[in-house]
Design a protein around this motif. Structure first.
Motif, short mmCIF file in Angstrom:
data_model
loop_
_atom_site.label_atom_id
_atom_site.label_comp_id
_atom_site.label_asym_id
_atom_site.label_seq_id
_atom_site.Cartn_x
_atom_site.Cartn_y
_atom_site.Cartn_z
N ALA A 200 0.83 -1.21 0.00
CA ALA A 200 0.00 0.00 0.00
C ALA A 200 0.86 1.26 0.00
N THR A 201 1.87 1.29 0.87
CA THR A 201 2.75 2.47 0.92
C THR A 201 3.54 2.62 -0.36
N ILE A 202 4.02 1.51 -0.89
CA ILE A 202 4.79 1.56 -2.15
C ILE A 202 3.93 2.13 -3.26
N GLY A 203 2.66 1.70 -3.32
CA GLY A 203 1.75 2.19 -4.35
C GLY A 203 1.56 3.70 -4.29
N SER A 204 1.61 4.26 -3.09
CA SER A 204 1.43 5.71 -2.94
C SER A 204 2.70 6.49 -3.25
N LEU A 205 3.87 5.81 -3.24
CA LEU A 205 5.14 6.51 -3.45
C LEU A 205 5.65 6.43 -4.88
N VAL A 206 5.29 5.38 -5.60
CA VAL A 206 5.77 5.21 -6.96
C VAL A 206 5.12 6.25 -7.87
N ASP A 207 5.94 7.01 -8.58
CA ASP A 207 5.42 8.04 -9.48
C ASP A 207 6.34 8.17 -10.69
N GLU A 208 6.15 9.23 -11.47
CA GLU A 208 6.90 9.42 -12.71
C GLU A 208 8.39 9.71 -12.48
N HIS A 209 8.79 9.89 -11.23
CA HIS A 209 10.20 10.09 -10.92
C HIS A 209 10.91 8.79 -10.53
N THR A 210 10.15 7.71 -10.41
CA THR A 210 10.70 6.44 -9.94
C THR A 210 11.38 5.68 -11.08
N ALA A 211 12.65 5.37 -10.88
CA ALA A 211 13.37 4.55 -11.86
C ALA A 211 13.12 3.07 -11.62
N ALA A 212 13.15 2.67 -10.34
CA ALA A 212 13.02 1.24 -10.04
C ALA A 212 12.46 1.01 -8.66
N VAL A 213 11.70 -0.07 -8.57
CA VAL A 213 11.31 -0.64 -7.28
C VAL A 213 12.23 -1.83 -7.09
N TRP A 214 13.02 -1.81 -6.01
CA TRP A 214 14.02 -2.85 -5.76
C TRP A 214 13.60 -3.71 -4.58
N VAL A 215 13.46 -5.00 -4.85
CA VAL A 215 13.07 -5.94 -3.81
C VAL A 215 14.02 -7.14 -3.84
N GLU A 216 14.34 -7.67 -2.67
CA GLU A 216 15.16 -8.88 -2.59
C GLU A 216 14.32 -10.00 -2.00
N THR A 217 14.31 -11.15 -2.70
CA THR A 217 13.55 -12.30 -2.24
C THR A 217 14.34 -13.57 -2.53
N PRO A 218 14.84 -14.27 -1.50
CA PRO A 218 14.66 -13.97 -0.09
C PRO A 218 15.38 -12.70 0.33
N SER A 219 14.84 -12.06 1.36
CA SER A 219 15.43 -10.84 1.88
C SER A 219 16.66 -11.16 2.73
N HIS A 220 17.27 -10.12 3.27
CA HIS A 220 18.40 -10.31 4.19
C HIS A 220 18.01 -11.23 5.34
N HIS A 221 16.75 -11.19 5.74
CA HIS A 221 16.27 -12.02 6.85
C HIS A 221 15.61 -13.31 6.38
N GLY A 222 15.76 -13.61 5.09
CA GLY A 222 15.28 -14.88 4.56
C GLY A 222 13.84 -14.92 4.12
N ALA A 223 13.10 -13.80 4.23
CA ALA A 223 11.68 -13.80 3.88
C ALA A 223 11.49 -13.84 2.37
N LEU A 224 10.56 -14.65 1.92
CA LEU A 224 10.20 -14.72 0.50
C LEU A 224 9.07 -13.73 0.23
N GLU A 225 9.24 -12.90 -0.79
CA GLU A 225 8.27 -11.85 -1.09
C GLU A 225 7.10 -12.43 -1.89
N PRO A 226 5.86 -12.36 -1.35
CA PRO A 226 4.72 -12.93 -2.05
C PRO A 226 4.06 -11.97 -3.04
N ALA A 227 4.47 -10.71 -3.06
CA ALA A 227 3.73 -9.70 -3.84
C ALA A 227 4.50 -9.22 -5.06
#
Length: 458
Positions: A200-227
């Motif tokens: 939800a927060t990411i959706g409100s921040l992404v705009d025409e100035h955004t080059a990239a949304v960067w996600v790591e899956t698994p994350s540093h803490h091992g979590a797998l990103e479902p979205a």
């Protein structure tokens, strides 16, 4: 007259060698050679080096003494990861990469170095199949470099300057990325919620100035990103890119990020047949689809099939070499120096040996053992999980309820032969489980942790 000191291990301390080097570069003195180095960065003194051991046997004894300080941990008792992992390395991997044509090959032209070029072409092909992407580079120096380069590519492709970091990223990797992309972009952190992206927060921040949304899956803490699919749609809505860092060893068991909308995928191949040698070995990969808009922004070398002067014969050489800094030099879009080509060959051997079935089995094994370890350890009094996400290989334990600091637990478990994980802060411990940790190993680890908790409290 005092004879000049010539260091036995540093050839350019010999006056004749030093003078020849100065003449070759057109400098009259060493100070003139370093004229471009700002004065406030110079030491203005000799280096504080110990006296050299001249006799070879004395040097060998000294080095052996240093190596004796290293302490080996039994594979089943090693639960430390955080970027470098203790995965099994098949003997054939070491056998192949220690062959002289691979171990000693550094540079060379396509028609005089077919073995190394073909081996790296095969590595790229195997990685492409694993990632479900068309183009994969020759390995970069490490996974940190791959992450930074992937994000720099995104800024050039989109012509924008904002990068949103939406998952828990290893702090050292984030530091490297910030430093590397500073000329290209601003890095904005969007804190995760429950270990995964706050869509939800990411959706409100992404705009025409955004080059990239960067996600790591698994994350540093091992979590797998479902979205990932949803994050892709959010990014693409404004023509931004989804850049995903992933663990290749997981992709036999989880869906590749490219199938869920990732535009650029990057990561480290340390888990693919590379030993955890004193913090290494590491090498990074970047994968994209066969789209010139993306391929021509990849600064790394790519190897492909090339025709030769003999009809019907083919060799292996550089693809689109003119886009690289090796061809453009100071006019290049981005500089890429020494690659970790030998590690790419190692990973290629590993992937060829494992095959699709082997990658699926090891991915499933690590997933199931991670879940089992998390369940067993959080059953101990006062030990809880920090989130409800699915995890691969790593997870965080909150030990605040035990009344024993995480650092104390680590210290006590080390006396029992365990390396239990990385302390994130006073109350949190990052635990790693690989295929080397059997169910019995995990049960023994849980029992040892229980004993430590009881002993410290007593």
């Amino acid at each position: 007259m005092t004879e000049p000191f010539i260091h036995p291990y540093i050839p350019n301390t010999a006056p004749a060698a030093r003078q020849a080097m100065l003449e070759a570069v057109g400098a009259a003195t060493v100070d003139e050679f370093y004229a471009d180095v700002p004065d406030d960065l110079r030491l203005h003194r000799e280096l504080d080096l110990p006296a050299p051991l001249v006799a070879e046997q004395d040097l060998a004894r000294h080095v052996t003494g240093l190596l004796r300080r290293n302490r080996a941990v039994e594979p089943g008792k090693l639960f430390l990861g955080a970027g470098t992992y203790n995965h099994a390395v098949p003997a054939i991997v070491d056998e192949v990469i220690n062959r002289s044509e691979f171990l000693t090959a550094y540079a060379g032209e396509p028609y005089e170095d077919h073995g190394r070029f073909q081996a790296l072409f095969e590595y790229q092909s195997l990685m492409g199949a694993l990632l479900d992407l068309d183009v994969v580079n020759v390995p970069t120096y490490d996974g940190y470099q791959a992450a930074a380069t992937a994000l720099a590519m995104a800024t050039r492709i989109t012509g924008r300057r904002r990068i949103l970091v939406v998952s828990d990223v290893h702090p050292d990797r984030l530091s490297k990325v910030r430093d590397y992309v500073r000329p290209y972009a601003d890095v904005v952190i969007v804190p995760s919620v429950g270990g995964i992206a706050d869509v939800a927060t990411i959706g409100s921040l992404v705009d025409e100035h955004t080059a990239a949304v960067w996600v790591e899956t698994p994350s540093h803490h091992g979590a797998l990103e479902p979205a990932l699919r949803g994050l892709s749609e959010i990014a693409h809505r404004v023509d931004a890119l989804l850049v995903v860092g992933t663990e290749p060893l997981s992709l036999g068991a989880v869906t590749p990020p490219a199938d869920l909308g990732a535009d650029i995928v990057h990561g480290d191949i340390q888990s693919l047949g590379l030993h955890p040698w004193f913090g290494g070995a590491h090498a990074g990969f970047i994968g994209v689809r066969d789209d010139p808009r993306f391929v021509m922004e990849m600064p790394s070398r790519l190897f492909g099939l090339e025709s030769t002067d003999v009809p019907g014969e083919y060799g292996f050489g550089d693809v689109a070499y003119e886009r690289t800094s090796f061809a453009l030099r100071e006019e290049g879009k981005e500089w890429v120096g020494t690659a970790a080509a030998l590690w790419g060959i190692a990973a290629g051997v590993y992937l060829a040996l494992m095959g699709p079935r082997g990658m699926e089995e090891i991915g499933d094994t690590i997933l199931s053992r991670t879940a089992y370890a998390r369940s067993v350890l959080t059953a101990l009094p006062g030990v809880t999980a920090t989130d409800d996400a699915s995890h691969f290989r790593e997870f965080v334990l909150d030990v605040s309820g035990t009344g024993v600091p995480a650092a104390t637990l680590v210290r006590e478990l080390r006396t029992r032969g365990y390396e239990p994980g990385l302390t994130l802060d006073a109350d949190r411990l990052l635990v790693c489980v690989t295929e080397q940790n059997t169910q019995t190993d995990i049960d023994d680890f849980a029992a040892a942790l229980a004993e430590v908790l009881e002993g410290v409290k007593a």
